[in-house]
Write an enzyme that holds these catalytic residues in place. Structure first.
Site, PDB file in Angstrom:
ATOM      1  N   ASP A  16       0.847  -1.209   0.000  1.00 61.45           N
ATOM      2  CA  ASP A  16       0.000   0.000   0.000  1.00 61.45           C
ATOM      3  C   ASP A  16       0.877   1.252   0.000  1.00 61.45           C
ATOM      4  O   ASP A  16       1.763   1.397   0.858  1.00 61.45           O
ATOM      5  CB  ASP A  16      -0.900   0.013   1.251  1.00 61.45           C
ATOM      6  CG  ASP A  16      -1.896  -1.142   1.284  1.00 61.45           C
ATOM      7  OD1 ASP A  16      -2.164  -1.734   0.217  1.00 61.45           O
ATOM      8  OD2 ASP A  16      -2.413  -1.446   2.385  1.00 61.45           O
ATOM      9  N   GLU A 143      -9.946 -10.287  -4.073  1.00 60.00           N
ATOM     10  CA  GLU A 143      -8.804  -9.652  -4.767  1.00 60.00           C
ATOM     11  C   GLU A 143      -8.035 -10.653  -5.621  1.00 60.00           C
ATOM     12  O   GLU A 143      -6.968 -10.331  -6.147  1.00 60.00           O
ATOM     13  CB  GLU A 143      -7.854  -8.999  -3.760  1.00 60.00           C
ATOM     14  CG  GLU A 143      -8.405  -7.738  -3.133  1.00 60.00           C
ATOM     15  CD  GLU A 143      -7.444  -7.084  -2.141  1.00 60.00           C
ATOM     16  OE1 GLU A 143      -6.466  -7.715  -1.724  1.00 60.00           O
ATOM     17  OE2 GLU A 143      -7.712  -5.930  -1.787  1.00 60.00           O
ATOM     18  N   ALA A 252      -8.067  -1.690   6.697  1.00 66.10           N
ATOM     19  CA  ALA A 252      -7.882  -3.032   7.271  1.00 66.10           C
ATOM     20  C   ALA A 252      -8.778  -3.330   8.475  1.00 66.10           C
ATOM     21  O   ALA A 252      -8.661  -4.401   9.065  1.00 66.10           O
ATOM     22  CB  ALA A 252      -6.419  -3.316   7.618  1.00 66.10           C
ATOM     23  N   ALA A 253      -9.695  -2.406   8.825  1.00 68.42           N
ATOM     24  CA  ALA A 253     -10.600  -2.698   9.946  1.00 68.42           C
ATOM     25  C   ALA A 253     -11.457  -3.927   9.615  1.00 68.42           C
ATOM     26  O   ALA A 253     -11.655  -4.813  10.450  1.00 68.42           O
ATOM     27  CB  ALA A 253     -11.479  -1.494  10.246  1.00 68.42           C
ATOM     28  N   GLY A 254     -11.938  -3.975   8.366  1.00 67.79           N
ATOM     29  CA  GLY A 254     -12.738  -5.125   7.941  1.00 67.79           C
ATOM     30  C   GLY A 254     -11.907  -6.407   7.924  1.00 67.79           C
ATOM     31  O   GLY A 254     -12.412  -7.497   8.228  1.00 67.79           O
ATOM     32  N   ASP A 255     -10.634  -6.284   7.588  1.00 67.40           N
ATOM     33  CA  ASP A 255      -9.760  -7.475   7.562  1.00 67.40           C
ATOM     34  C   ASP A 255      -9.508  -7.981   8.979  1.00 67.40           C
ATOM     35  O   ASP A 255      -9.488  -9.195   9.225  1.00 67.40           O
ATOM     36  CB  ASP A 255      -8.432  -7.136   6.879  1.00 67.40           C
ATOM     37  CG  ASP A 255      -8.643  -6.640   5.463  1.00 67.40           C
ATOM     38  OD1 ASP A 255      -9.642  -7.050   4.842  1.00 67.40           O
ATOM     39  OD2 ASP A 255      -7.834  -5.836   4.976  1.00 67.40           O
ATOM     40  N   SER A 294      -1.491  -1.864  11.929  1.00 64.16           N
ATOM     41  CA  SER A 294      -2.577  -1.515  12.852  1.00 64.16           C
ATOM     42  C   SER A 294      -3.303  -2.739  13.415  1.00 64.16           C
ATOM     43  O   SER A 294      -4.214  -2.598  14.234  1.00 64.16           O
ATOM     44  CB  SER A 294      -3.586  -0.617  12.138  1.00 64.16           C
ATOM     45  OG  SER A 294      -4.298  -1.363  11.170  1.00 64.16           O
TER      46      SER A 294
END
Ligand code: RIB
Length: 309
Positions: A16, A143, A252-255, A294
């Site tokens: 990223d 993805e 990445a909260a969903g990950d 994170s």
């Protein structure tokens, strides 16, 4: 070595390229941003790292380019304790990359060039078949080629393994994949795309999600960001409010949510308990910058839980 509690994640691995900006620029506009950083990400990689940080056993299947970014991403995953033996390195394609803008509210806008991720063909993924009997969950997102997910989910369902599909980034899903998916987890945008209709609020999202049950999905978990999450089955309709945090970056909260959910399920936690744990992991991730940096450890989640109580 592997045991039957291992989680197989198949999915995207990206580098990223992130900047912060007040907002996303308009066409033809140049904005001054700040805080440029190059951060390991990719939905599959993030989910696998989350599981490993929470002391689970994560095997990651995917494809990188045989380039410097690919080497860097693979060695980062190894340092995190993710099993990388099933990651191919494509000779011709570059590794997956994203351009991410984080706005003043911590919301992200992402452009993904999947590169080698799209070379993770069913042929390449077929080496995973032999380890399926030793995993308890297969988790994927979108993805990588849908045919590859379809292929692995089909093999997994034949031997009774739980299959979980994160519906991002939004793509049409073939009926064969839907029929082999035990848990489907879209966010609001992905739900809109699946159902081809505009959804403007949480109540509408909850109602519209019922359509997915009509399609034959047995369990739907809606990820609603700072509005929480929603579990929907033929028997249960349960809403989980989000934990209140000050957002820094939602990437990445969903990950984190998906990784923590899977880890909890391998510990035989009931779905509502697993979703509460996943909500905590997602909330923690929002308070830190970047994708993989994170993601929480078990201690960090427990600390956050004790502060919230
Ligand atoms: O879900 C967040 C991830 O989506 C980022 O790490 C980025 O790589 C994109 O794939």
């Amino acid at each position: 070595m592997l045991n039957n509690k291992a989680i197989l994640v198949i999915g995207g691995i990206n580098m990223d390229f992130v900047v912060k900006a007040e907002r996303v620029p308009k066409p033809g506009e140049t904005l001054i941003g700040s805080d440029f950083s190059i951060i390991p990400g990719g939905k599959g990689a993030n989910q696998a790292v989350c599981i490993a940080r929470l002391r689970g056993k994560a095997i990651l299947g995917g494809c990188l380019g045989k380039d410097q970014l690919g080497q860097q991403l693979k060695s980062g995953l190894e340092k995190e304790g993710v099993i990388t033996d099933y990651i191919s390195m494509d000779e011709k394609e570059h590794s997956g990359v994203t351009m991410i803008i984080i706005n003043k509210d911590g919301d992200n806008s992402i452009v993904l060039d999947p590169g080698a991720n799209m070379k993770f063909s069913p042929e390449r993924a077929s080496s995973l078949e032999k380890i399926l009997p030793r995993v308890s969950i297969v988790l994927s997102q979108l993805e990588i080629p849908v045919e590859t997910i379809d292929f692995i989910f089909n093999k997994a369902k034949k031997i009774g393994i739980t299959t979980i599909l994160d519906a991002g980034p939004a793509k049409p899903l073939p009926p064969s994949l839907l029929s082999n998916t035990d848990i489907l987890s879209p966010n609001q945008t992905e739900l809109e795309s699946l159902l081809k209709r505009r959804i403007t609020n949480v109540e509408q999202a909850k109602n519209e999600a019922e359509k997915l049950l009509e399609w034959g999905i047995k369990t739907v978990i809606l990820k609603l960001g700072d509005k929480g999450s929603y579990l929907l089955t033929a028997k249960e309709k349960l809403y989980f409010p989000a934990f209140k945090v000050t957002p820094v970056d939602t990437t990445a909260a969903g990950d984190a949510f998906m990784g923590a959910l899977c880890l909890s399920l391998t510990q035989n936690k009931p779905l509502p308990q697993a979703i509460e744990f996943a909500n905590l992991a997602g909330a923690y991730t929002v308070t830190k910058m970047g994708a993989q940096p994170s993601l929480p450890t078990l201690e960090e989640i427990e600390k956050m839980r004790s502060k919230i109580r």
